[in-house]
Motif scaffolding. Structure first.
Motif, PDB file in Angstrom:
ATOM      1  N   THR A   6       0.842  -1.192   0.000  1.00 14.88           N
ATOM      2  CA  THR A   6       0.000   0.000   0.000  1.00 14.88           C
ATOM      3  C   THR A   6       0.879   1.244   0.000  1.00 14.88           C
ATOM      4  O   THR A   6       1.545   1.541   0.972  1.00 14.88           O
ATOM      5  N   LYS A   7       0.882   1.922  -1.122  1.00 10.21           N
ATOM      6  CA  LYS A   7       1.716   3.116  -1.256  1.00 10.21           C
ATOM      7  C   LYS A   7       0.841   4.355  -1.158  1.00 10.21           C
ATOM      8  O   LYS A   7      -0.233   4.413  -1.776  1.00 10.21           O
ATOM      9  N   ILE A   8       1.288   5.334  -0.406  1.00 11.42           N
ATOM     10  CA  ILE A   8       0.539   6.591  -0.309  1.00 11.42           C
ATOM     11  C   ILE A   8       1.023   7.501  -1.442  1.00 11.42           C
ATOM     12  O   ILE A   8       2.223   7.768  -1.564  1.00 11.42           O
ATOM     13  N   THR A   9       0.095   7.948  -2.265  1.00 11.82           N
ATOM     14  CA  THR A   9       0.477   8.821  -3.375  1.00 11.82           C
ATOM     15  C   THR A   9      -0.354  10.107  -3.350  1.00 11.82           C
ATOM     16  O   THR A   9      -1.423  10.156  -2.738  1.00 11.82           O
ATOM     17  N   VAL A  10       0.181  11.117  -4.023  1.00 14.24           N
ATOM     18  CA  VAL A  10      -0.542  12.389  -4.145  1.00 14.24           C
ATOM     19  C   VAL A  10      -1.205  12.417  -5.521  1.00 14.24           C
ATOM     20  O   VAL A  10      -0.551  12.184  -6.535  1.00 14.24           O
ATOM     21  N   ASP A  11      -2.513  12.667  -5.531  1.00 19.31           N
ATOM     22  CA  ASP A  11      -3.276  12.673  -6.783  1.00 19.31           C
ATOM     23  C   ASP A  11      -3.919  14.050  -6.979  1.00 19.31           C
ATOM     24  O   ASP A  11      -4.887  14.387  -6.302  1.00 19.31           O
ATOM     25  N   LEU A  12      -3.336  14.829  -7.871  1.00 22.08           N
ATOM     26  CA  LEU A  12      -3.821  16.200  -8.067  1.00 22.08           C
ATOM     27  C   LEU A  12      -5.108  16.271  -8.893  1.00 22.08           C
ATOM     28  O   LEU A  12      -5.784  17.300  -8.896  1.00 22.08           O
ATOM     29  N   ALA A  14      -8.000  14.957  -8.444  1.00 21.76           N
ATOM     30  CA  ALA A  14      -9.207  15.175  -7.639  1.00 21.76           C
ATOM     31  C   ALA A  14      -9.373  16.658  -7.311  1.00 21.76           C
ATOM     32  O   ALA A  14     -10.495  17.181  -7.281  1.00 21.76           O
ATOM     33  N   VAL A  15      -8.263  17.349  -7.090  1.00 21.64           N
ATOM     34  CA  VAL A  15      -8.318  18.783  -6.795  1.00 21.64           C
ATOM     35  C   VAL A  15      -8.754  19.553  -8.040  1.00 21.64           C
ATOM     36  O   VAL A  15      -9.548  20.487  -7.962  1.00 21.64           O
ATOM     37  N   ASP A  92     -13.514   5.982   2.301  1.00 20.66           N
ATOM     38  CA  ASP A  92     -13.054   7.262   2.850  1.00 20.66           C
ATOM     39  C   ASP A  92     -13.613   7.447   4.275  1.00 20.66           C
ATOM     40  O   ASP A  92     -12.893   7.866   5.179  1.00 20.66           O
ATOM     41  N   GLY A  95     -11.769   5.385   6.654  1.00 20.30           N
ATOM     42  CA  GLY A  95     -10.511   6.065   6.982  1.00 20.30           C
ATOM     43  C   GLY A  95     -10.717   7.120   8.052  1.00 20.30           C
ATOM     44  O   GLY A  95      -9.905   7.266   8.971  1.00 20.30           O
ATOM     45  N   VAL A 135      -2.038   7.931  11.536  1.00 25.93           N
ATOM     46  CA  VAL A 135      -1.279   7.161  10.532  1.00 25.93           C
ATOM     47  C   VAL A 135      -0.937   5.771  11.074  1.00 25.93           C
ATOM     48  O   VAL A 135      -1.027   4.773  10.348  1.00 25.93           O
ATOM     49  N   TRP A 138      -3.967   3.583  10.905  1.00 26.59           N
ATOM     50  CA  TRP A 138      -4.203   3.239   9.498  1.00 26.59           C
ATOM     51  C   TRP A 138      -3.230   2.147   9.033  1.00 26.59           C
ATOM     52  O   TRP A 138      -3.620   1.181   8.375  1.00 26.59           O
ATOM     53  N   LYS A 142      -4.012  -1.613   7.803  1.00 22.37           N
ATOM     54  CA  LYS A 142      -3.599  -2.073   6.474  1.00 22.37           C
ATOM     55  C   LYS A 142      -2.762  -3.351   6.561  1.00 22.37           C
ATOM     56  O   LYS A 142      -2.815  -4.202   5.676  1.00 22.37           O
TER      57      LYS A 142
ATOM     58  N   LEU B  25      -6.156  15.184  -1.807  1.00 24.54           N
ATOM     59  CA  LEU B  25      -4.877  14.953  -2.482  1.00 24.54           C
ATOM     60  C   LEU B  25      -4.366  13.525  -2.427  1.00 24.54           C
ATOM     61  O   LEU B  25      -3.701  13.070  -3.345  1.00 24.54           O
ATOM     62  N   LYS B  27      -4.022   9.347  -1.948  1.00 28.18           N
ATOM     63  CA  LYS B  27      -4.521   8.026  -2.312  1.00 28.18           C
ATOM     64  C   LYS B  27      -3.688   7.018  -1.533  1.00 28.18           C
ATOM     65  O   LYS B  27      -2.494   7.251  -1.344  1.00 28.18           O
ATOM     66  N   SER B  30      -8.669   5.304   1.857  1.00 30.38           N
ATOM     67  CA  SER B  30      -8.740   5.051   3.303  1.00 30.38           C
ATOM     68  C   SER B  30      -7.754   5.957   4.036  1.00 30.38           C
ATOM     69  O   SER B  30      -8.022   6.422   5.144  1.00 30.38           O
TER      70      SER B  30
END
Lengths: 144, 115
Positions: A6-12, A14-15, A92, A95, A135, A138, A142, B25, B27, B30
């Motif tokens: 499970t990698k946390i990434t930034v997804d612009l 959605a913004v 979500d 979370g 965190v 979470w 996970k 921002l 992913k 969760s």
């Protein structure tokens, strides 16, 4: 096993999909709730007012927005994604439930430290504890 | 009075929007959801309360906030369950579940934090 992949990434994206009206709505809701919390505290005292410091203020707006964005994404792909969009918003919310451990730790830290330490120090430590606990919970979830 | 309310409104609006933006921002979802339970309103309110009413008053608010946080956990769990298990739409699930938050928050306050 799950945790290591499970990698946390930034997804612009959605913004970018969020309109200025949606940003404005969040600002309005956030500002209004903060004013109301102040008024409740003044009218009914800090014990009742304090409950509303953990009021899910922005939650309905966020859940609706996530569901809408996911639905639009699926519709662009030519599929009916109603179930999928509700699943994503539900994840979500799960979370957020995990994040409540951090919220609780934040409140406990402020309650215990504030009478004896400077406010800026207390709020800074409490924010750090909020993030760390949230965190950690979470990650544990996970990994399990 | 009005200046203070306006100030509260602006600080609250900025902080709540900022944490909501952070939630957008990241992913996976969760992880992003953690920001849905960020202490944004608390941060905005406590800072102003400390300045106006003092630290002891704000600490009493924080004590009640513990009950509010447990109620938030039940609320978010309920929203997640309604949406994932029963496919209820987001607005309905999140608005109807406010009753769960209210019953839990005031129930816990009555049983524990009121003393």
């Amino acid at each position: 096993m799950g945790e290591s992949v499970t990698k946390i990434t930034v997804d612009l994206s959605a913004v970018r999909r969020t309109t200025w009206q949606q940003f404005a709505a969040r600002f309005l809701v956030g500002g209004t709730i903060t004013v109301l919390v102040g008024v409740v505290g003044k009218e009914f005292g800090p014990e009742i007012g304090g409950l509303f410091l953990a009021f899910p203020a922005i939650f309905p707006a966020s859940a609706t927005l996530i569901e809408k964005h996911e639905l639009q994404k699926k519709q662009r792909a030519g599929v009916n994604g109603q179930k999928r969009s509700r699943d994503v918003a539900g994840v979500d919310a799960a979370g957020a439930a995990m994040g409540c451990a951090g919220l609780l730790a934040f409140a406990f830290t402020v309650y215990k430290m504030l009478p004896r330490h400077p406010a800026v120090e207390v709020l800074s430590v409490a924010m750090l504890i909020w993030m760390t606990v949230a965190v950690l919970v979470w990650r544990i979830h996970k990994a399990s | 009075m009005w200046q203070e309310l306006l100030f509260r409104f602006l600080v609250g609006g900025v902080l709540v929007s900022a944490f909501a933006l952070l939630g957008d921002l990241f992913k996976p979802k969760s992880f992003a959801g953690l920001f849905g339970a960020a202490p944004s309103v608390a941060l905005a309110t406590l800072g102003l309360t400390i300045a106006r009413e003092g630290r002891a008053y704000a600490a009493t608010e924080a004590r009640s906030m513990i009950a509010g946080a447990v109620a938030f956990f039940l609320y978010a769990s309920c929203v997640s369950w309604l949406m994932m298990r029963h496919k209820v739409n987001g607005l309905l699930a999140s608005c109807a579940s406010i009753i769960v938050w209210a019953v839990a928050a005031f129930g816990l306050w009555f049983l524990w934090a009121r003393a």
